[in-house]
Design an enzyme around this catalytic site. Structure first.
Site, PDB file in Angstrom:
ATOM      1  N   MET A  95       0.155 -13.482   0.471  1.00 15.77           N
ATOM      2  CA  MET A  95      -0.884 -13.385   1.493  1.00 15.77           C
ATOM      3  C   MET A  95      -1.043 -11.986   2.084  1.00 15.77           C
ATOM      4  O   MET A  95      -1.510 -11.836   3.207  1.00 15.77           O
ATOM      5  CB  MET A  95      -0.623 -14.401   2.599  1.00 15.77           C
ATOM      6  CG  MET A  95      -0.655 -15.843   2.115  1.00 15.77           C
ATOM      7  SD  MET A  95      -2.199 -16.287   1.290  1.00 15.77           S
ATOM      8  CE  MET A  95      -3.291 -16.384   2.698  1.00 15.77           C
ATOM      9  N   ILE A  97      -2.598  -8.037   1.582  1.00 14.17           N
ATOM     10  CA  ILE A  97      -3.496  -7.185   0.807  1.00 14.17           C
ATOM     11  C   ILE A  97      -2.697  -5.965   0.374  1.00 14.17           C
ATOM     12  O   ILE A  97      -2.071  -5.291   1.196  1.00 14.17           O
ATOM     13  CB  ILE A  97      -4.719  -6.793   1.659  1.00 14.17           C
ATOM     14  CG1 ILE A  97      -5.509  -8.055   1.997  1.00 14.17           C
ATOM     15  CG2 ILE A  97      -5.583  -5.776   0.918  1.00 14.17           C
ATOM     16  CD1 ILE A  97      -6.638  -7.837   2.975  1.00 14.17           C
ATOM     17  N   LEU A  98      -2.686  -5.714  -0.912  1.00 16.17           N
ATOM     18  CA  LEU A  98      -1.915  -4.588  -1.456  1.00 16.17           C
ATOM     19  C   LEU A  98      -2.798  -3.345  -1.502  1.00 16.17           C
ATOM     20  O   LEU A  98      -4.003  -3.425  -1.762  1.00 16.17           O
ATOM     21  CB  LEU A  98      -1.408  -4.950  -2.848  1.00 16.17           C
ATOM     22  CG  LEU A  98      -0.401  -6.116  -2.866  1.00 16.17           C
ATOM     23  CD1 LEU A  98      -0.197  -6.646  -4.279  1.00 16.17           C
ATOM     24  CD2 LEU A  98       0.922  -5.687  -2.240  1.00 16.17           C
ATOM     25  N   ASN A 112      -4.002 -12.656 -10.133  1.00 18.59           N
ATOM     26  CA  ASN A 112      -4.032 -13.402  -8.875  1.00 18.59           C
ATOM     27  C   ASN A 112      -4.781 -14.710  -9.107  1.00 18.59           C
ATOM     28  O   ASN A 112      -5.584 -14.813 -10.043  1.00 18.59           O
ATOM     29  CB  ASN A 112      -4.751 -12.590  -7.790  1.00 18.59           C
ATOM     30  CG  ASN A 112      -4.730 -13.280  -6.437  1.00 18.59           C
ATOM     31  OD1 ASN A 112      -3.726 -13.870  -6.046  1.00 18.59           O
ATOM     32  ND2 ASN A 112      -5.844 -13.224  -5.721  1.00 18.59           N
ATOM     33  N   HIS A 114      -7.242 -17.320  -6.882  1.00 15.93           N
ATOM     34  CA  HIS A 114      -7.979 -17.433  -5.620  1.00 15.93           C
ATOM     35  C   HIS A 114      -8.681 -18.789  -5.604  1.00 15.93           C
ATOM     36  O   HIS A 114      -9.305 -19.172  -6.598  1.00 15.93           O
ATOM     37  CB  HIS A 114      -8.997 -16.298  -5.503  1.00 15.93           C
ATOM     38  CG  HIS A 114      -9.769 -16.360  -4.227  1.00 15.93           C
ATOM     39  ND1 HIS A 114      -9.232 -15.982  -3.013  1.00 15.93           N
ATOM     40  CD2 HIS A 114     -11.027 -16.802  -3.965  1.00 15.93           C
ATOM     41  CE1 HIS A 114     -10.123 -16.180  -2.060  1.00 15.93           C
ATOM     42  NE2 HIS A 114     -11.222 -16.676  -2.613  1.00 15.93           N
ATOM     43  N   SER A 141     -10.068 -19.470  -9.325  1.00 14.31           N
ATOM     44  CA  SER A 141     -10.300 -18.389 -10.286  1.00 14.31           C
ATOM     45  C   SER A 141      -9.008 -17.620 -10.517  1.00 14.31           C
ATOM     46  O   SER A 141      -8.361 -17.199  -9.555  1.00 14.31           O
ATOM     47  CB  SER A 141     -11.346 -17.395  -9.742  1.00 14.31           C
ATOM     48  OG  SER A 141     -12.558 -18.043  -9.416  1.00 14.31           O
ATOM     49  N   THR A 146      -7.631  -5.785  -8.991  1.00 11.61           N
ATOM     50  CA  THR A 146      -8.063  -4.398  -8.857  1.00 11.61           C
ATOM     51  C   THR A 146      -7.973  -4.043  -7.374  1.00 11.61           C
ATOM     52  O   THR A 146      -7.635  -4.890  -6.544  1.00 11.61           O
ATOM     53  CB  THR A 146      -9.521  -4.223  -9.351  1.00 11.61           C
ATOM     54  OG1 THR A 146     -10.350  -5.089  -8.581  1.00 11.61           O
ATOM     55  CG2 THR A 146      -9.654  -4.567 -10.825  1.00 11.61           C
ATOM     56  N   LEU A 149     -10.445  -6.371  -2.939  1.00 11.57           N
ATOM     57  CA  LEU A 149      -9.913  -7.710  -2.688  1.00 11.57           C
ATOM     58  C   LEU A 149     -10.730  -8.799  -3.396  1.00 11.57           C
ATOM     59  O   LEU A 149     -11.945  -8.874  -3.242  1.00 11.57           O
ATOM     60  CB  LEU A 149      -9.918  -7.977  -1.172  1.00 11.57           C
ATOM     61  CG  LEU A 149      -9.342  -9.315  -0.732  1.00 11.57           C
ATOM     62  CD1 LEU A 149      -7.859  -9.386  -1.022  1.00 11.57           C
ATOM     63  CD2 LEU A 149      -9.635  -9.546   0.738  1.00 11.57           C
ATOM     64  N   ASP A 150     -10.046  -9.649  -4.133  1.00 12.21           N
ATOM     65  CA  ASP A 150     -10.645 -10.810  -4.817  1.00 12.21           C
ATOM     66  C   ASP A 150     -11.844 -10.425  -5.689  1.00 12.21           C
ATOM     67  O   ASP A 150     -12.782 -11.216  -5.853  1.00 12.21           O
ATOM     68  CB  ASP A 150     -11.075 -11.882  -3.798  1.00 12.21           C
ATOM     69  CG  ASP A 150      -9.909 -12.420  -2.985  1.00 12.21           C
ATOM     70  OD1 ASP A 150      -8.771 -12.362  -3.473  1.00 12.21           O
ATOM     71  OD2 ASP A 150     -10.150 -12.885  -1.860  1.00 12.21           O
ATOM     72  N   GLU A 179      -5.304 -25.541 -10.161  1.00 15.63           N
ATOM     73  CA  GLU A 179      -4.657 -24.216 -10.233  1.00 15.63           C
ATOM     74  C   GLU A 179      -3.392 -24.285 -11.073  1.00 15.63           C
ATOM     75  O   GLU A 179      -3.085 -23.370 -11.838  1.00 15.63           O
ATOM     76  CB  GLU A 179      -4.289 -23.720  -8.829  1.00 15.63           C
ATOM     77  CG  GLU A 179      -5.480 -23.425  -7.949  1.00 15.63           C
ATOM     78  CD  GLU A 179      -5.074 -22.914  -6.568  1.00 15.63           C
ATOM     79  OE1 GLU A 179      -3.870 -22.868  -6.263  1.00 15.63           O
ATOM     80  OE2 GLU A 179      -5.975 -22.560  -5.797  1.00 15.63           O
TER      81      GLU A 179
HETATM   82  C1  GRF Z   1      -3.299 -21.347  -3.603  1.00 11.07           C
HETATM   83  O1  GRF Z   1      -4.273 -22.246  -3.201  1.00 11.07           O
HETATM   84  C2  GRF Z   1      -3.905 -20.083  -4.147  1.00 11.07           C
HETATM   85  O2  GRF Z   1      -5.182 -20.276  -4.677  1.00 11.07           O
HETATM   86  C3  GRF Z   1      -4.000 -19.196  -2.946  1.00 11.07           C
HETATM   87  O3  GRF Z   1      -2.894 -19.515  -2.161  1.00 11.07           O
HETATM   88  C4  GRF Z   1      -2.475 -20.846  -2.437  1.00 11.07           C
HETATM   89  C5  GRF Z   1      -1.024 -20.773  -2.744  1.00 11.07           C
HETATM   90  O4  GRF Z   1      -0.417 -22.020  -2.842  1.00 11.07           O
HETATM   91  N1  GRF Z   1      -4.048 -17.815  -3.368  1.00 11.07           N
HETATM   92  P1  GRF Z   1       1.064 -22.142  -3.360  1.00 11.07           P
HETATM   93  O5  GRF Z   1       1.937 -21.260  -2.457  1.00 11.07           O
HETATM   94  O6  GRF Z   1       1.111 -21.690  -4.792  1.00 11.07           O
HETATM   95  O7  GRF Z   1       1.420 -23.581  -3.213  1.00 11.07           O
END
Ligand code: GRF
Length: 223
Positions: A95, A97-98, A112, A114, A141, A146, A149-150, A179
């Protein structure tokens, strides 16, 4: 056993770590030719750390609060990353931003996930925003990272139908389940070198990937 070494991964997390677990299980079950070398977390209280320990993974906690500024924090992150060999840095619910300088260390080597159908809904609270807008579809996604962000090139998206009566929680649950399928899949493609990053963009099976690939996730049948 394959003749070559499995693709070494570093996974960066901040929270629950369910994507990290899905990826680690895909590796352990040899569904993908990769191995998790290191899980790095910026939140000492994150549930994902215990889950990584249960899976026998090497972990480091680099708590942001211990550092005077973002540059010092990133320097510590880089030291932790450099301590283990890895060819792919996987952001899985990380969480922070790099900085562009950090991202530039891993050109075409950082992914990443998202929770939206990018380029729609960059940023936070995507499930709530999708419901508020009355969209018919949502999803997730997997993209290369890059400096913006996103905004890096998207490799694969899950498309999930929004159902009547969906709440933020019910929709989030289905998107997160998707995911856990698409993220290991993309890492597996990278491990097989079906997916490569060259000339500033992703290529898949020898062709430039100009549009993301999309997988539809059907809603469960009513009981
Ligand atoms: C996921 O929903 C991902 O899309 C977002 O953060 C959430 C991470 O969930 N970037 P977890 O920590 O993998 O359970």
């Amino acid at each position: 056993m394959s003749a070559h070494a499995a693709l070494p991964l570093a996974i960066l997390i901040s929270g629950r770590g369910s994507n990290m677990v899905a990826i680690a299980q895909a590796c352990a079950q040899r569904r993908i030719d990769a191995r998790v070398n290191h899980v790095i977390c910026d939140q000492p209280e994150a549930a994902g750390i215990a889950r990584a320990h249960e899976l026998g993974l090497a972990t480091s906690v680099i708590a942001r609060a211990r550092f005077a500024d973002a540059a010092a924090f990133e320097a510590a992150m880089l030291r932790a990353l450099d301590a283990q060999a890895h060819e792919l840095v996987v952001l899985a619910g990380f969480m922070r931003i790099l900085s562009p300088q950090f991202v530039a260390r891993y050109p075409g080597q950082m992914l990443n996930i998202h929770p939206s159908l990018l380029p729609s809904y960059r940023g936070l609270n995507t499930h709530r925003r999708v419901l508020g807008a009355g969209d018919t579809h949502h999803g997730a996604s997997v993209h290369f990272v890059t400096a913006d962000l996103d905004s890096g090139p998207v490799v694969l998206q899950s498309r999930v139908a929004v159902l009547p009566g969906d709440t933020e929680q019910s929709l989030a649950g289905r998107v997160q389940a998707s995911e856990h399928i698409i993220y290991p899949k993309v890492i597996g493609w990278r491990a097989q070198e079906r997916l490569v990053f060259k000339e500033g963009r992703p290529w898949f099976d020898g062709e430039p990937l100009d549009e993301p690939m999309v997988e539809d996730f059907r809603a469960p049948e009513p009981p």
